[in-house]
Scaffold this motif. Structure first.
Motif, PDB file in Angstrom:
ATOM      1  N   TYR A 187      10.308   1.196  -0.056  1.00  0.00           N
ATOM      2  CA  TYR A 187       9.434   0.146   0.465  1.00  0.00           C
ATOM      3  C   TYR A 187       9.918  -0.202   1.856  1.00  0.00           C
ATOM      4  O   TYR A 187      11.116  -0.397   2.070  1.00  0.00           O
ATOM      5  CB  TYR A 187       9.466  -1.077  -0.454  1.00  0.00           C
ATOM      6  N   ILE A 195       6.537   4.667   0.229  1.00  0.00           N
ATOM      7  CA  ILE A 195       6.435   6.124   0.122  1.00  0.00           C
ATOM      8  C   ILE A 195       7.213   6.546  -1.109  1.00  0.00           C
ATOM      9  O   ILE A 195       8.316   6.058  -1.360  1.00  0.00           O
ATOM     10  CB  ILE A 195       6.995   6.816   1.383  1.00  0.00           C
ATOM     11  N   ILE A 196       6.625   7.457  -1.859  1.00  0.00           N
ATOM     12  CA  ILE A 196       7.280   8.022  -3.041  1.00  0.00           C
ATOM     13  C   ILE A 196       7.758   9.428  -2.691  1.00  0.00           C
ATOM     14  O   ILE A 196       6.981  10.249  -2.210  1.00  0.00           O
ATOM     15  CB  ILE A 196       6.326   8.055  -4.245  1.00  0.00           C
ATOM     16  N   GLN A 213      11.358   5.588  -4.606  1.00  0.00           N
ATOM     17  CA  GLN A 213      10.297   4.715  -4.097  1.00  0.00           C
ATOM     18  C   GLN A 213      10.904   3.897  -2.970  1.00  0.00           C
ATOM     19  O   GLN A 213      11.769   3.053  -3.207  1.00  0.00           O
ATOM     20  CB  GLN A 213       9.780   3.790  -5.199  1.00  0.00           C
ATOM     21  N   GLU A 243       3.022  10.388  -0.572  1.00  0.00           N
ATOM     22  CA  GLU A 243       3.949  10.963  -1.543  1.00  0.00           C
ATOM     23  C   GLU A 243       4.453  12.252  -0.925  1.00  0.00           C
ATOM     24  O   GLU A 243       3.675  13.056  -0.422  1.00  0.00           O
ATOM     25  CB  GLU A 243       3.264  11.234  -2.881  1.00  0.00           C
ATOM     26  N   GLU A 299       0.813  -1.210   0.000  1.00  0.00           N
ATOM     27  CA  GLU A 299       0.000   0.000   0.000  1.00  0.00           C
ATOM     28  C   GLU A 299       0.854   1.271   0.000  1.00  0.00           C
ATOM     29  O   GLU A 299       1.866   1.355   0.706  1.00  0.00           O
ATOM     30  CB  GLU A 299      -0.884  -0.013   1.248  1.00  0.00           C
ATOM     31  N   LEU A 300       0.413   2.262  -0.776  1.00  0.00           N
ATOM     32  CA  LEU A 300       1.069   3.565  -0.783  1.00  0.00           C
ATOM     33  C   LEU A 300       0.705   4.298   0.505  1.00  0.00           C
ATOM     34  O   LEU A 300      -0.476   4.487   0.798  1.00  0.00           O
ATOM     35  CB  LEU A 300       0.627   4.388  -2.001  1.00  0.00           C
TER      36      LEU A 300
END
Length: 172
Positions: free
Chosen positions: A103, A89-90, A101, A6, A2-3
Motif C-alpha cells: 500500500y 499493488i499485489i 500487498q 498485479e 484502489e488496486l
C-alpha cells in the motif's frame, strides 16, 4: 484504496510460474515522501543496484499507518504527514512462494530529525538515503539494473507508484 496493478514473474521478464498452494502473504506500507523542497526520498540499495521507496512490512497488531510511520522514522529519520492514499499493488513472487500487498501513500516530511537507522540487513545491502526531484527519481528507477529477483519486483512496483503521483508532482 484502489488496486493499481498485479505483478508476477512474467512482468519482470521471467517465465510464468504458478504459485504453489501454500504461499506466504506479506503486507507492506510505503510512501512517496516530499521534503520542504518537494524532493522525493529514495533509498539506494547499492549491493543489488536499485532504488526503492521508503517503507516495509506491517508487523502483527500494527496498522498500515503505524507501520509506515515506524519505517519512515527508521529509513528516512523523519516524521511525516499523510497527503493521500495512492493505491496498492499485489506482487506474486513465485520463486519465493510469496504474495506481497504493498500500500502506497503520498506524504510530506514535517520533521527530519536524524539520520536513518538502518537494520543490519539494510546496512549489509548498502542502503543509502537520497533526496531528488520527481523526474530524477523516475529516471533512476526506470533505468536501474537490479541484480536480484526481489529488486526486479521492487523496480517495477515503485515505478508504477511514481507514475500514480505524476500529476501531483508535475507542478513542482
Amino acid at each position: 484504496m484502489e488496486l493499481i496493478a498485479e505483478i508476477s514473474d512474467i512482468d519482470i521478464g521471467l517465465m510464468r510460474s504458478n504459485l504453489p498452494d501454500q504461499v506466504h502473504i506479506r503486507k507492506a506500507a510505503r510512501a512517496i515522501i516530499l521534503n520542504e523542497s518537494n524532493q522525493i526520498a529514495l533509498l539506494y540499495v547499492s549491493e543489488n543496484n536499485y532504488h526503492k521507496l521508503p517503507g516495509g512490512g506491517v508487523e502483527t497488531n500494527e496498522t498500515w499507518s503505524e507501520a509506515l510511520l515506524r519505517e519512515v522514522k527508521e529509513e528516512v529519520g523523519a516524521k511525516i504527514e499523510m497527503i493521500s492514499n495512492l493505491g496498492f499493488i499485489i506482487e506474486h513472487r513465485g520463486q519465493h512462494r510469496l504474495i506481497q500487498q504493498s500500500y502506497c501513500f503520498l506524504a510530506r516530511a514535517v520533521e527530519i530529525s536524524h539520520t536513518p537507522t538502518f537494520t543490519k540487513e539494510e546496512q549489509a545491502n548498502g542502503f543509502q538515503l537520497k533526496w531528488m526531484d520527481y523526474e530524477q527519481a523516475v529516471s533512476l528507477i526506470k533505468h536501474d539494473k537490479p541484480k536480484d529477483y526481489v529488486g526486479r519486483f521492487i523496480q517495477k512496483r515503485d515505478f508504477l507508484f511514481l507514475q500514480e503521483v505524476k500529476m501531483y508532482c508535475k507542478d513542482m
